[in-house]
Design an enzyme around this catalytic site. Structure first.
Site, PDB file in Angstrom:
ATOM      1  N   LYS A  11      12.189  52.896  17.498  1.00  0.00           N
ATOM      2  CA  LYS A  11      12.537  53.653  18.692  1.00  0.00           C
ATOM      3  C   LYS A  11      10.890  54.369  19.004  1.00  0.00           C
ATOM      4  O   LYS A  11      10.363  54.356  20.219  1.00  0.00           O
ATOM      5  CB  LYS A  11      13.466  54.751  18.881  1.00  0.00           C
ATOM      6  N   ASP A  28      21.338  58.694  26.009  1.00  0.00           N
ATOM      7  CA  ASP A  28      22.156  57.885  24.698  1.00  0.00           C
ATOM      8  C   ASP A  28      23.431  57.618  25.635  1.00  0.00           C
ATOM      9  O   ASP A  28      24.191  56.965  25.445  1.00  0.00           O
ATOM     10  CB  ASP A  28      22.543  58.314  23.531  1.00  0.00           C
ATOM     11  N   GLN A  88      20.104  61.098  16.174  1.00  0.00           N
ATOM     12  CA  GLN A  88      20.413  59.467  14.975  1.00  0.00           C
ATOM     13  C   GLN A  88      21.531  59.751  14.408  1.00  0.00           C
ATOM     14  O   GLN A  88      21.506  61.079  13.584  1.00  0.00           O
ATOM     15  CB  GLN A  88      18.877  59.214  14.197  1.00  0.00           C
TER      16      GLN A  88
END
Ligand code: NAP
Length: 295
Positions: free
Chosen positions: A54, A121, A98
């Site tokens: 990422k 997200d 994460q």
């Protein structure tokens, strides 16, 4: 008949090039670039590798990228304070925590602490609610479902009036993609059925799907005879079925019996190289949109 392959590898490259161009224009016009922070707690090897990818992708696009690594024993309170800091940082437009987090930290509490307008997200309840309402109130689409919809649209599959069957009802894939396909709008307007482990006749539902989206996590769950000839099949499943003795790398398979299914479907995604590469790509696009909105 051999199906047309929907390559997430190729489509994601094209989308990343589009994002890069928009970032360059933004920098030129405003002097600002999208800012993304990736918070990694501990050193779970899979998480480290996802975050590394990422970060690399964000930097290649010209984003401001902060990789904030925290020790596995960080307290929940300190993690919440860190999120608060980034919520109030005007140069940060996207915050990604994460998962998984260590057991002593409440995932839900942490994800809920992210400002919904920086929640790239799209896991925050406010963004889940916005997705349900649809239309102009939607700020971010969750990354994997957004990637699936993009593959369907860019492969030229007609969605309006199409019978869509989604195998799986998880919060991260099945439920959101089903809702997105049922909304009014481009790449949607479909008639959607969600199936799961309690569904009585899985095969019968799959057989009438013009678009079959499979996110179960069961290798070869979908048999070739379940596929409607000429349909579009999106295989979200990523299953490790062994290790390549020569390379030491995991052997991955989807939820669909690909070799046989490709002889019946009209269009199909491979695993790997289908939905997988689209997720990070959509994360980058969400961060760009967030920056554009804030400017
Ligand atoms: P999940 O939370 O485990 O949900 C799986 C869903 O599939 C559940 O709703 C389950 O039904 C249903 N299911 C499982 N076995 C079934 C069966 N035999 N018949 C019918 N339905 C069945 O999984 P997930 O997080 O949605 O992920 C699904 C797959 O997609 C996994 O392989 C995952 O690795 C992959 N994935 C890929 C990406 C990517 O490529 N970027 C991203 C996310 C996920 P019940 O609800 O009844 O248990």
């Amino acid at each position: 008949m051999t199906a047309e392959l929907i390559s997430g590898t190729e489509i994601s490259k094209a989308i990343l090039a589009e994002i890069k161009q928009e970032v360059d224009e933004m920098r030129e016009k405003t002097g600002t670039v999208p800012g993304l922070v990736t918070i990694l707690v501990g050193e779970n090897p899979a998480s480290v590798s996802y975050v590394t990818l990422k970060v690399k992708t964000a930097l290649n696009l010209g984003f401001k990228e902060i990789q904030d690594n925290q020790p596995a024993d960080i307290s929940e309170q300190d993690l919440l304070a860190l999120i608060d800091k980034y919520n109030n940082d005007p140069e940060i437009h996207g915050i990604l925590v994460q998962l998984p987090l260590p057991d002593h930290v409440d995932d839900k509490k942490v994800l809920d602490a992210i400002d919904p307008d920086k929640d790239v997200d799209a896991f925050h309840p406010v963004n889940v609610g916005r997705l349900m309402i649809g239309g102009d109130v939607v700020r971010f689409l969750p990354c994997t479902p957004a990637g699936i919809q993009e593959l369907i649209v860019r492969s030229g599959t007609e969605t309006s009036g199409a019978e869509v069957v989604v195998v799986g009802r998880s919060n991260i894939v099945g439920k959101p993609i089903a809702m997105m396909m049922a909304q009014k709008g481009v790449g949607a307007n479909s008639t959607v059925t969600i199936v799961h482990t309690r569904t009585k006749d899985l095969a019968a539902h799959c057989q009438r799907a013009d678009i079959l989206i499979v996110a179960a996590g069961v290798p070869n769950l979908v048999k070739p005879e379940w596929i409607k000839p000429g349909s579009t099949v999106i295989d979200v499943g990523v299953n490790r079925i062994g290790t390549n003795e020569k390379t030491g790398k995991a052997i991955l398979r989807g939820d669909v019996d690909f070799d046989k299914a490709k002889e019946i479907a009209g269009k199909i995604t491979p695993v790997p190289g289908g939905v997988g590469p689209m997720t990070i790509c959509m994360l980058m696009r969400n961060t760009l949109r967030s920056a554009q909105k804030s400017i």
